[in-house]
Design an enzyme around this catalytic site. Sequence first.
Site, PDB file in Angstrom:
ATOM      1  N   CYS A   1       1.582   4.618  -6.877  1.00 19.54           N
ATOM      2  CA  CYS A   1       0.850   4.902  -5.641  1.00 19.54           C
ATOM      3  C   CYS A   1      -0.634   4.560  -5.706  1.00 19.54           C
ATOM      4  O   CYS A   1      -1.360   4.832  -4.762  1.00 19.54           O
ATOM      5  CB  CYS A   1       0.995   6.389  -5.299  1.00 19.54           C
ATOM      6  N   GLN A   2      -1.120   3.952  -6.788  1.00 16.33           N
ATOM      7  CA  GLN A   2      -2.557   3.711  -6.913  1.00 16.33           C
ATOM      8  C   GLN A   2      -3.151   2.957  -5.726  1.00 16.33           C
ATOM      9  O   GLN A   2      -4.243   3.286  -5.278  1.00 16.33           O
ATOM     10  CB  GLN A   2      -2.866   2.963  -8.214  1.00 16.33           C
TER      11      GLN A   2
END
Length: 362
Positions: A82-83
Amino acid sequence: MTIRAVDLFSGAGGLTYGLRGAGIDVRAGFDIEPECEYPYEANNEGAEFVETDLSEGNSIAEIREYLSGDEEYTLVAGCAPCQPFSTMSNGNKNQKEGHEKWGLMGEFAEIVSEVEPDLVTMENVPEARKAEPYDEFRSTLSELGYSISDGLVDCPDYGVPQERKRLVLLASKHGHIELTEPTHDSERVSVQSEFEKHELAELEAGETSEKDFLHNARGLSDTNLKRIKHSEPGGSWKDWPEELLLDCHKKESGRKYVSSYGRMEWDSPAPTITTRFYNYGSGRFGHPEEDRAISVREGALLQTFPPDYEFVESEDDLSVVSVGKLIGNAVPPRLAKAIGESLIQHVNHEAPQQRLTAEQIS
């Protein structure tokens, strides 16, 4: 009725652990990070860890093999990294759009397209819902004939003792599906109630428990030790005397960052457990009472891993930075269990009815 599953981007196994706790037969976890292998297999007996780069598209046959069998339903579960979506990401929008991990949600969609399981679930950060890759993911599922429900989940509503919001998607080839009703919406689990379930030794900064080497607290400089002694639960650096303030706190631009160097509150959920929760200066990660940051074990408990969950084989293998990343990036097992229970409920009630209706029509 049984569900056989694989866990994509499995990390240390939080999603797998919770799904298995609900009764789902998760057979394998796939991840590119080798340090995930030990915690995944040590805590999920019978499930296998597959070290692979899912972005290369070479795991379809292996995923199909793990899902094959006499089980009536198959599930592809996971959380694409999810960065790129996270508010914690550095850089501007263009930098985020160019991030190599934007494609991993597309890889997730491609795997679903190739395998076409009965069920799909994905967990991610709330910001992903506003991104084009997520819209494309949903569109792919819809084109494949899945019924979809998704929404933002407040994790304390499901017994997770931290203020963590997540995007949860459920999809089924067999009719309407949705997440079960909250279990703790009226009485949220606090830091104190979670810690009191376990016999955690008192620690000073820099100490490690003799009973559990993961219950260790990072050392503090003399200045930071003075700062935490002046910090009130739920307070901030504004509790400190002038001589302990950082230069950034004296500037207008730094005044809004009030949660750094703060203490948690006993009677409230913790803040979101990030990958650097063990660091006093990275957020409101000071212990509510003891003059230190929370320990690695305490961070894992706040993520609802059980107290005996193993992340490394021995103390010699412990890297606080690496284990902190495994814990902070995990799907909280308690939330994962609620997701699993929703899937079980669906296949026991909604899905059989849909199949019967289809047979009657034909």
